[in-house]
Design an enzyme around this catalytic site. Structure first.
Site, short mmCIF file in Angstrom:
data_model
loop_
_atom_site.label_atom_id
_atom_site.label_comp_id
_atom_site.label_asym_id
_atom_site.label_seq_id
_atom_site.Cartn_x
_atom_site.Cartn_y
_atom_site.Cartn_z
N GLU A 142 0.90 -1.03 -0.11
CA GLU A 142 0.10 -0.13 -0.20
C GLU A 142 0.76 1.31 0.15
O GLU A 142 0.37 2.50 -0.30
CB GLU A 142 -1.00 0.09 1.20
CG GLU A 142 -1.99 -1.09 1.08
CD GLU A 142 -2.89 -0.85 0.24
OE1 GLU A 142 -3.15 0.44 -0.50
OE2 GLU A 142 -4.13 -1.71 -0.01
N GLU A 166 7.73 -21.74 7.95
CA GLU A 166 7.65 -20.89 9.21
C GLU A 166 8.67 -21.31 10.06
O GLU A 166 9.05 -20.72 11.03
CB GLU A 166 6.47 -20.61 9.71
CG GLU A 166 5.96 -21.95 10.46
CD GLU A 166 4.57 -21.51 11.34
OE1 GLU A 166 4.71 -21.80 12.36
OE2 GLU A 166 3.38 -20.93 10.65
#
Length: 314
Positions: free
Chosen positions: A98, A129
């Site tokens: 963004e 992960e």
């Protein structure tokens, strides 16, 4: 009688570790939530969400200190890098993506990395992960250095990928921030700036895309937005570095210039044309009554801070 397979030591240790985490806590009072009406469940979820802003508020001093340190490094040309796995990683990628349209930043200045790579945005990557080494390799590929800021994001605060990211980045001299949703987390301890937003156990046991995810989103909003304010990407509460890449944003650009200057449409169009569509430059052209070249130079001299450029003009 058939012999039962032994439970691995690693699995037992991890299960015991998860049992100590607030974000994994089981809530007996919600054990029959599936028997409630849809409206009752919605009301319960909405009530749960009320705890998130209060949890963020308790962490504001730590958040502000991390932002000031981040802005200082970015002003020297450094980057803001988010690393996380699963929901945490997706939130980092979202926040980073963004920044270019909102603040006209180069895509390389704010980067989101998710364990397992871009495909992990929509589908889990097995074991990604759990690897500190993967995080180190991802950072090395970007050539991380002392002017960069690395934010490890993990609701549990124990995710190896996030911890490995801050540990490796710290060894390279980068600023490190650890954002988690449990107190006394390993991630916060590994980072120079630990931010722990503890909003309490989830509505669905261990589903940290809920309150923990909301809390992380709020904090990431603060980190990127306030850092950009500190870098002069706004004028008051106006996004004067907005990138007009579509019709809506082109209309927003003109509205921003109008709100900042009060000028008529004809003058706004002329200023934007002279400034090559750059909102900040157009505002300076109008308010300081200068030509485009002078406006560009004054903004360069003020390192992009419109208010400082206007002060110089007076």
């Amino acid at each position: 009688m058939k012999e039962q397979p032994a439970v691995s030591t690693t699995y037992s240790e991890l299960r015991a570790q998860l049992a100590t985490l607030t974000t994994e806590a089981f809530r007996p009072e919600l054990a029959e939530i599936d028997r409630l009406s849809t409206l009752e469940i919605a009301r319960t979820m909405n009530g749960e969400d009320q705890s998130v802003p209060a949890a963020v508020a308790r962490a504001l001093p730590a958040i502000a200190a991390a932002i000031d340190a981040t802005a200082e490094r970015m002003a020297r040309g450094g980057r803001l890098l988010y690393l996380g796995a699963g929901t945490a990683g997706r939130l980092g990628v979202l926040d980073a993506s963004e920044c270019p349209p909102t603040f006209n930043t180069d895509p390389s200045r704010v980067v989101g990395l998710i364990a397992g790579g871009p495909s992990a945005m929509i589908q889990a990557v097995e074991g990604a992960e759990d690897s500190k080494e993967l995080a180190a390799a991802d950072l090395d590929a970007l050539g991380v250095g002392p002017d960069d800021t690395v934010v490890g994001i993990s609701a549990s605060g124990r995710t190896p990928y996030a911890i490995g990211a801050v540990e490796h980045a710290r060894g390279l001299g980068a600023l490190t921030i650890g954002l988690s949703c449990n107190a006394e987390s390993a991630l916060a301890a590994a980072a120079e700036h630990g931010i722990e937003v503890v909003a309490g156990p989830e509505l669905l046991t261990g589903s940290t895309r809920l309150k923990a995810g909301t809390a992380q989103k709020l904090v990431l909003n603060m980190i990127s937005t306030i850092t950009m304010i500190r870098l002069g990407k706004t004028y008051g509460n106006l996004m004067v570095d907005v990138r007009a890449s579509n019709e809506k944003l082109r209309a927003r650009s003109r509205r921003i210039v109008a709100l900042a200057t009060g000028a008529p449409d004809e003058q706004i169009e002329a200023a934007l044309t002279a400034a090559g569509g750059e909102v900040k430059n157009a505002i300076l052209i109008i308010l300081a009554d200068v030509d485009a070249a002078t406006a560009a130079q004054r903004l360069k001299d003020s390192r992009g801070h419109l208010r400082a450029a206007l002060h110089t003009a007076t």
